[in-house]
Scaffold this active site. Structure first.
Site, PDB file in Angstrom:
ATOM      1  N   HIS A   1      31.967  24.272  40.931  1.00  0.00           N
ATOM      2  CA  HIS A   1      32.118  24.167  42.381  1.00  0.00           C
ATOM      3  C   HIS A   1      30.742  24.214  43.038  1.00  0.00           C
ATOM      4  O   HIS A   1      29.720  24.220  42.353  1.00  0.00           O
ATOM      5  CB  HIS A   1      33.057  25.250  42.926  1.00  0.00           C
ATOM      6  CG  HIS A   1      32.629  26.651  42.601  1.00  0.00           C
ATOM      7  ND1 HIS A   1      31.498  27.224  43.125  1.00  0.00           N
ATOM      8  CD2 HIS A   1      33.163  27.581  41.772  1.00  0.00           C
ATOM      9  CE1 HIS A   1      31.360  28.440  42.668  1.00  0.00           C
ATOM     10  NE2 HIS A   1      32.348  28.696  41.826  1.00  0.00           N
TER      11      HIS A   1
ATOM     12  N   HIS B   1      27.996  26.727  41.833  1.00  0.00           N
ATOM     13  CA  HIS B   1      27.302  26.326  40.601  1.00  0.00           C
ATOM     14  C   HIS B   1      26.256  25.260  40.915  1.00  0.00           C
ATOM     15  O   HIS B   1      25.136  25.298  40.405  1.00  0.00           O
ATOM     16  CB  HIS B   1      28.269  25.724  39.580  1.00  0.00           C
ATOM     17  CG  HIS B   1      29.382  26.630  39.148  1.00  0.00           C
ATOM     18  ND1 HIS B   1      30.695  26.383  39.443  1.00  0.00           N
ATOM     19  CD2 HIS B   1      29.371  27.783  38.437  1.00  0.00           C
ATOM     20  CE1 HIS B   1      31.454  27.336  38.922  1.00  0.00           C
ATOM     21  NE2 HIS B   1      30.668  28.214  38.315  1.00  0.00           N
TER      22      HIS B   1
ATOM     23  N   CYS C   1      39.794  46.233  33.903  1.00  0.00           N
ATOM     24  CA  CYS C   1      40.201  45.042  34.660  1.00  0.00           C
ATOM     25  C   CYS C   1      39.980  43.823  33.777  1.00  0.00           C
ATOM     26  O   CYS C   1      38.860  43.578  33.327  1.00  0.00           O
ATOM     27  CB  CYS C   1      39.403  44.900  35.958  1.00  0.00           C
ATOM     28  SG  CYS C   1      39.731  43.314  36.771  1.00  0.00           S
TER      29      CYS C   1
ATOM     30  N   CYS D   1      37.446  41.349  35.426  1.00  0.00           N
ATOM     31  CA  CYS D   1      36.037  41.723  35.275  1.00  0.00           C
ATOM     32  C   CYS D   1      35.646  41.812  33.804  1.00  0.00           C
ATOM     33  O   CYS D   1      34.464  41.793  33.471  1.00  0.00           O
ATOM     34  CB  CYS D   1      35.754  43.083  35.908  1.00  0.00           C
ATOM     35  SG  CYS D   1      36.027  43.149  37.677  1.00  0.00           S
TER      36      CYS D   1
ATOM     37  N   CYS E   1      41.548  46.401  41.495  1.00  0.00           N
ATOM     38  CA  CYS E   1      40.179  45.908  41.444  1.00  0.00           C
ATOM     39  C   CYS E   1      39.988  45.040  42.686  1.00  0.00           C
ATOM     40  O   CYS E   1      40.699  44.052  42.871  1.00  0.00           O
ATOM     41  CB  CYS E   1      39.952  45.061  40.195  1.00  0.00           C
ATOM     42  SG  CYS E   1      38.467  44.044  40.311  1.00  0.00           S
TER      43      CYS E   1
ATOM     44  N   HIS F   1      39.434  41.258  42.048  1.00  0.00           N
ATOM     45  CA  HIS F   1      40.493  40.430  41.469  1.00  0.00           C
ATOM     46  C   HIS F   1      41.881  40.706  42.048  1.00  0.00           C
ATOM     47  O   HIS F   1      42.840  40.009  41.721  1.00  0.00           O
ATOM     48  CB  HIS F   1      40.513  40.583  39.953  1.00  0.00           C
ATOM     49  CG  HIS F   1      39.266  40.030  39.324  1.00  0.00           C
ATOM     50  ND1 HIS F   1      38.194  40.822  38.988  1.00  0.00           N
ATOM     51  CD2 HIS F   1      38.913  38.756  39.044  1.00  0.00           C
ATOM     52  CE1 HIS F   1      37.229  40.050  38.514  1.00  0.00           C
ATOM     53  NE2 HIS F   1      37.633  38.807  38.531  1.00  0.00           N
TER      54      HIS F   1
ATOM     55  N   LYS G   1      35.018  33.551  51.184  1.00  0.00           N
ATOM     56  CA  LYS G   1      34.446  33.104  49.922  1.00  0.00           C
ATOM     57  C   LYS G   1      35.294  31.970  49.345  1.00  0.00           C
ATOM     58  O   LYS G   1      36.513  32.009  49.398  1.00  0.00           O
ATOM     59  CB  LYS G   1      34.409  34.278  48.938  1.00  0.00           C
ATOM     60  CG  LYS G   1      33.622  33.949  47.690  1.00  0.00           C
ATOM     61  CD  LYS G   1      33.703  35.063  46.669  1.00  0.00           C
ATOM     62  CE  LYS G   1      33.117  34.571  45.351  1.00  0.00           C
ATOM     63  NZ  LYS G   1      33.253  35.525  44.281  1.00  0.00           N
TER      64      LYS G   1
ATOM     65  N   LYS H   1      39.409  29.333  44.102  1.00  0.00           N
ATOM     66  CA  LYS H   1      40.461  28.431  43.672  1.00  0.00           C
ATOM     67  C   LYS H   1      41.789  28.846  44.325  1.00  0.00           C
ATOM     68  O   LYS H   1      42.539  28.008  44.817  1.00  0.00           O
ATOM     69  CB  LYS H   1      40.595  28.538  42.158  1.00  0.00           C
ATOM     70  CG  LYS H   1      40.839  27.218  41.479  1.00  0.00           C
ATOM     71  CD  LYS H   1      40.719  27.459  39.984  1.00  0.00           C
ATOM     72  CE  LYS H   1      41.415  26.401  39.178  1.00  0.00           C
ATOM     73  NZ  LYS H   1      41.409  26.783  37.756  1.00  0.00           N
TER      74      LYS H   1
HETATM   75 ZN   LIG Z   1      38.196  42.834  38.360  1.00  0.00          ZN
END
Ligand SMILES: [Zn+2]
Length: 513
Positions: A19, A22, A127, A130, A144, A147, A296, A299
């Site tokens: 994306h 990157h 997690c 992570c 988390c 996530h 942010k 996806k």
């Molecule tokens: Zn996480």
């Protein structure tokens, strides 16, 4: 300016397609690499893909393929994207490469032998996003925050790296090398993190839970934790420990990352290097996020900007320019297509594009279509003075990673040049043959300014730079450096000038609804 320059991007995790984030990191690395090559520094530019770990195993399973097949597919997407964005990396590394696996096992064995890896039991909140145990502090509302899912309590026996042993050393090192991590806000973030006692790092995963990784050299029932594996790519790429490249480019390494992976790069990696008896890298350069409509890009939110779509729609140079010009290195930036089009029209089509086309048109008209033989005096030239000032500003901006400032400086020069045309009124001088000598000196000065601009923008917009040089009759194979920005031996009197197509056609609002 250093004689050798080593620049790395993170190796990108193959759990998702490329994306704009990157693309941004990799384009910044490319601009830096091109800039240093232009200075004659020996340059090595590495990017690649990170392919082991839970997330890849999970994604492969979902796709119904083996982890290796899955990694091959996504890695190939990254690899084929970079040439389309004119990325000039010298090497593309994959963590599934044999030489990398050997290097990781070599480092693990070295650290194990020196007593900095021990076997122990650990229970904690893990997690899977992570791919690590979270500390109590990191868990918000039982989840988390990164996530949005609940960590799982896992208790198992694992290998640990004595990271805590290096906490004081690291704090001291950062304080003694104030630009080790830059911009400063990220140095402060790492130091703030180091105010609490540093835990040892769990560096293994039992094969009963995860097989997709590098087997530990000292226990075949375990694979290596993905970060301990991935970070080592930066020295694998240099053929650590005996390669010529390692001798030449380490420790003068410049790592470039986005802020989400500050902790592994700012804490794990330097302590790993220290434990393995390797000098720390020179700089960790940290940039912010590209947001879309203030959130942010992700996806799941469906607001991902796809780099190739933008390139196809507006051209590669405009895309590279916008990313570098609009983001203050280190801070977050909001991506909007409207802002992109506005910059394209004002900075590129209007300021730069018009300057090039009217200078070429006038010189063709007044100088018989050729680079004129001029009695031009450098010391009298205001453009020459302005160009030298610009070069100094560009150098300073590159030295402290403020690439947007380098572009601002170049655009100031472009505007000085545009103003020069307005003030000198070549069209008025052209009416009277008595002014011919004066007119020719002005046109020559303008061609020199275009030469300077082409060289200055070439790390950012290599295609546009090439087109400008072609129009002013400069052989592109000529080795151009920043020192040749205003050198008279680049332009060759008598070489034909050519009017090219418009460098940056204006985008009208109607086309862009
Ligand atoms: Zn996480």
């Amino acid at each position: 300016m250093p004689k050798s320059f080593y620049i790395t991007t993170p190796i990108y995790y193959v759990n998702a397609s490329p994306h704009i984030g990157h693309a941004y990191t990799t384009i910044v690395a490319d601009v830096l690499a091109r800039y240093h090559r232009m200075y004659g520094a020996e340059t090595f530019f590495v990017t690649g893909t990170d392919e082991h770990g839970d997330k890849i195993a999970e994604a492969a399973q979902k796709a119904g393929v083996t982890p290796q097949e899955y990694a091959d597919k996504i890695s190939a997407q990254f690899r084929s994207l970079w040439p389309e964005l004119s990325i000039t990396n010298d090497y593309f590394i994959r963590t599934t490469d044999t030489n990398h696996i050997e290097t990781v096992r070599n480092i693990l064995q070295k650290v194990y032998d020196s007593g900095d890896i021990y076997f122990g039991s650990y229970g904690g909140n893990y997690c899977f996003g992570c791919e690590r145990f979270l500390t109590e502090k990191e868990i918000v509302d039982n989840k988390c925050p990164e996530h949005g899912r609940e960590p799982q309590y896992i208790e198992e026996k694992n290998y640990f790296f004595k990271m805590s042993k290096y906490q004081d050393w690291l704090i001291d090192y950062i304080k003694k090398h104030p630009d080790f991590i830059r911009p400063e806000r990220y140095k402060n973030e790492v130091l703030a993190f180091l105010r609490d006692p540093l835990d040892d790092l769990c560096i293994s995963r039992p094969k009963t839970r995860l097989q997709w990784g590098i087997t530990l050299p000292f226990d075949e029932n375990y694979v290596t934790y993905v970060w301990f594996d991935a970070l080592i790519n930066y020295i694998t790429a240099l053929n650590y420990p005996h390669g010529d490249k390692f001798k030449k480019f380490w420790p003068a390494a410049q790592h470039l990352i986005a802020k989400d992976i500050l902790k592994p790069h700012g804490i794990y990696w330097p302590t790993m290097l220290k434990a393995a008896g390797i000098e720390p890298y020179r700089h960790l350069n940290v940039h912010g996020y590209w947001n879309s409509d203030q959130s942010k890009m992700s996806k799941s939110l469906g607001n991902v900007v796809r780099p190739l779509d933008l390139k196809d729609k507006y051209g590669l140079d405009a895309f590279r320019y916008f990313l570098l010009r609009d983001m203050v290195f280190g801070l977050d930036s909001n991506f909007s297509e409207e802002a992109f089009v506005k910059r394209l029209n004002s900075d590129l089509a209007n300021d730069l594009g018009n300057l090039v086309s009217r200078t070429i048109t006038m010189t063709i008209k007044y100088c018989d279509g050729k680079v004129p033989q001029s009695n031009y005096k450098k010391k009298d030239s205001v453009l020459h003075k302005a160009a030298l000032k610009t070069v100094a500003e560009v150098e300073a901006s590159f030295n402290d990673m403020s690439l947007h400032k380098a572009l601002i400086a170049i655009w100031n020069f472009i505007n000085v040049t545009n103003k020069y045309i307005v003030e000198k009124e070549p069209w008025t001088l052209g009416k009277d043959p008595a002014n011919r000598e004066k007119l020719i000196a002005i046109m020559y000065d303008l061609l020199m300014a275009l030469q300077a601009i082409a060289i200055l923008i070439s790390p950012f917009m290599p295609q546009a730079a090439g087109k400008i040089l072609q129009q002013i009759g400069v052989d592109e194979s000529k080795k151009l450096t920043l020192a040749s920005v205003y050198k008279e031996n680049v332009l060759t009197a008598g070489n034909p000038l050519t009017r090219g197509e418009s460098l940056f056609p204006r985008i009208s609002r109607e086309n862009n609804s």
